[in-house]
Design an enzyme around this catalytic site. Structure first.
Site, short mmCIF file in Angstrom:
data_model
loop_
_atom_site.label_atom_id
_atom_site.label_comp_id
_atom_site.label_asym_id
_atom_site.label_seq_id
_atom_site.Cartn_x
_atom_site.Cartn_y
_atom_site.Cartn_z
N ASP A 95 0.35 -1.38 0.22
CA ASP A 95 0.07 0.10 0.33
C ASP A 95 0.59 1.08 -0.55
O ASP A 95 2.02 1.33 0.57
CB ASP A 95 -0.93 -0.37 1.26
N ASP A 112 -1.59 9.73 -10.81
CA ASP A 112 -1.53 8.85 -11.84
C ASP A 112 0.24 8.54 -12.25
O ASP A 112 0.27 6.72 -12.09
CB ASP A 112 -2.23 8.89 -12.81
N GLU A 138 -4.62 2.19 -4.91
CA GLU A 138 -3.24 2.46 -4.11
C GLU A 138 -3.00 0.90 -4.14
O GLU A 138 -1.25 1.18 -3.30
CB GLU A 138 -2.90 3.47 -3.78
#
Length: 239
Positions: A95, A112, A138
């Protein structure tokens, strides 16, 4: 009616490295031309190629080009026990730390780009049968077949260090990115359901977050550990 010649039958009409969407359109166009000429065998060949490209595209994340959750689920629910290898198999859930702050501070276009670069970094140094998949948002999953526990920990921590040391400021001054990792390893003799191993990795991921982020959490024998063990620990690939 004159027969139409298909010069692009071997995909020579496209430049090297052309996107798969362009190849798909090319195969479909060639199939249509060949069908009008009655060349059903070659038309079928190109339709099958278009289908294979479409299927491969459906297993890739459109933003990062890593595998997507669909591919991960198909792999884990396939003959994964046979794929574990003698040393077992590890699943790492990754993560991005405080990713919302990246989007809020630098904007979603930068966010992005960060996701794309993190995906590229995570795919480096994986074993030959290993892969990275975008798990959602994410979060990414690393599947590491046929690695023992120590090797899996090294792979996960090397990925953590690689992300932390990446020159993020070249994208935007002040940008920095770290990851937290939960690593669950199972021996070949331990036939564990994929959902259980994923849940184990997820609980270890939260442990890494609670320990201060930018850490790898894993089980070592009967206890859970994180690395680095303190924020002042040596943090280099050789550490």
């Amino acid at each position: 009616m004159a027969e139409v010649s298909v010069a692009a039958d071997d995909e020579a009409a496209l430049p090297p490295g052309a996107p798969s969407t362009d190849l798909l359109s090319l195969h479909e166009s060639i199939a249509g031309v060949l069908a009008t000429q009655g060349d059903w065998r070659r038309a079928y060949h190109h339709l099958k190629s278009a289908f294979d490209l479409a299927r491969a595209g459906s297993l890739r994340d459109t933003l990062t080009s890593s595998y997507n959750r669909r591919y991960l689920d198909q792999w884990l629910h396939g003959p994964s026990v046979e794929r574990r290898g003698p040393a077992g198999m590890a699943i790492a859930l990754v993560d991005l730390d405080l990713f919302k702050e990246v989007n809020d501070t630098f904007g979603h276009l930068v966010g992005d780009r960060v996701l794309r670069e993190v995906a590229d970094l995570l795919q480096q140094g994986l074993p030959s049968e290993g892969f990275c998949a975008r798990y959602g948002g994410e979060e990414f999953a690393l599947v590491l077949p046929d690695v023992d526990h120590a090797h899996a920990v090294r792979i996960a921590d090397t990925a953590r260090i690689r992300v932390a040391h990446h020159p993020w400021a070249r994208i935007r001054p002040g940008l920095s990115v770290t990851i937290s990792v939960g690593l669950a390893h199972e021996n070949r003799a331990e036939v564990v359901e994929p959902e259980r191993q994923l849940r184990h990795a997820d609980s270890l991921l939260y442990m890494a977050k609670r320990a201060g982020r930018n850490k790898v959490a894993y089980h070592d024998k009967d206890s859970s550990r994180t690395i680095p063990r303190s924020m002042n620990s040596a943090d280099s690939p050789g550490a």
